[in-house]
Design an enzyme around this catalytic site. Sequence first.
Site, short mmCIF file in Angstrom:
data_model
loop_
_atom_site.label_atom_id
_atom_site.label_comp_id
_atom_site.label_asym_id
_atom_site.label_seq_id
_atom_site.Cartn_x
_atom_site.Cartn_y
_atom_site.Cartn_z
N ASN A 7 -26.17 -27.06 2.77
CA ASN A 7 -24.85 -27.05 3.38
C ASN A 7 -24.27 -28.44 3.19
O ASN A 7 -24.54 -29.36 3.96
CB ASN A 7 -24.95 -26.69 4.86
N ARG A 84 -23.99 -22.87 1.30
CA ARG A 84 -22.92 -22.44 2.20
C ARG A 84 -21.62 -23.05 1.69
O ARG A 84 -21.53 -24.25 1.44
CB ARG A 84 -23.18 -22.92 3.62
N HIS A 172 -16.43 -18.53 9.54
CA HIS A 172 -17.66 -18.16 10.26
C HIS A 172 -18.16 -16.79 9.83
O HIS A 172 -18.92 -16.14 10.56
CB HIS A 172 -17.45 -18.14 11.79
N GLY A 204 -16.53 -25.24 16.51
CA GLY A 204 -15.55 -24.37 15.90
C GLY A 204 -15.79 -22.97 16.44
O GLY A 204 -16.94 -22.57 16.61
N ARG A 233 -10.20 -29.08 17.78
CA ARG A 233 -9.08 -28.41 17.11
C ARG A 233 -8.23 -27.66 18.12
O ARG A 233 -8.75 -27.05 19.06
CB ARG A 233 -9.61 -27.43 16.06
N GLU A 377 -27.33 -18.36 10.32
CA GLU A 377 -26.59 -18.37 9.06
C GLU A 377 -27.48 -18.75 7.89
O GLU A 377 -27.32 -18.22 6.78
CB GLU A 377 -25.41 -19.33 9.18
#
Length: 390
Positions: A7, A84, A172, A204, A233, A377
Amino acid sequence: MRVLVLNCGSSSVKFAVIDTQTKESISSGLVENIGVNGHVKAKGPVGNIDFNFDCPTHAEAVAEVQKFLAEQKLTDTIEAIGHRVVHGGKYVKSERVTQEVIDYIRSITLFAPLHEPAHATGMECATKFFPGLPQVAVFDTAFHQTMPQKAYLYGIPYEYYEKDGIRRYGFHGTSHRFVTGEAAKILGKKPEECCFITAHLGNGSSCSAILNGQCVDTTMGFTPLDGLVMGTRCGSIDPAILFYLNKKYGYNVDRLDKLVNKESGLLGLSGLSNDMRTLTQAASEGHKGAQIALDVFCYRLTRSIGGIAMALPRIDALVFTGGIGENSRVVRKTVMENLTLLGYQIDEARNEKNGKESGHIISKDGTPTAMVVATNEELLIALDTEALVK
């Protein structure tokens, strides 16, 4: 098969070696502060490392990963590499890495300026330091490409979708896809038989509506800035706010970008932290800003769940996942209490133990099902990689 999952972020490389048969991580680590003073922390079967080193680019970071894995006697056991990738643009599924794929990822840099160049560079570095190994790109956006046009188009002139690809992509996706499969197993069904609302909640956050194993709506949009209130965010806001700030304070594009991506969300609302654990504790001690942030986060999440539910004929389960979703009892309790219109009732004892002693279920018997499912993930990236290279 043993798969190295990479990643590559803007200033970091996170990695793990996953055994797809046992579904366990054999080794994992993180190289961070790339471009400044690099730091690596990793663990493996032979031993652990934790030190600073000169790391001006991603090449040095991936080289350090290769060196560590060689010391752990794992290099020769790795059969493939899975990456990823935050934004997949036109890609609707995972893809074998080719020069064409790398070039396309670079071509959509404007979609995710901090991530896409790093992903492409990571693939090139992996080719250099792990020669001969097949590589696969797994896109965060791919799972959401089953959304109907009415769900992914914005209310702006259609020409910008046609010529620039401006639409809702969702993110996601790897997490939403993984927990969809796991939730179906928990119910004793196949994903194709289920309707879920999945809530991936972390720094996130996003919600998705899943119909028969496919995404039909999600809260994130053209970028990961859209949708729910997040750690730093802002989530969905009136775009005219940015015009106002530009005219009143002279904020340029870069200043506005920093404001909405780095200074807003839980951090901006609380004036304290973007960490839900810190905010929950502070709110319990009477910190006004922390309570405001918690209230707004939970309300916006509740409203999004209620809205996205309209894309489904029924809800077989509301699934909480991600760092906050899996661990914040307060957030789950608040949201479910706000969802009484949909019939949800939380079981306090089950929720207190994060569903670990009640088969993942945190709702009361006889009421609509809500559950906690740990995401993985990296495992899904490894499984996708295995499927494509075999």
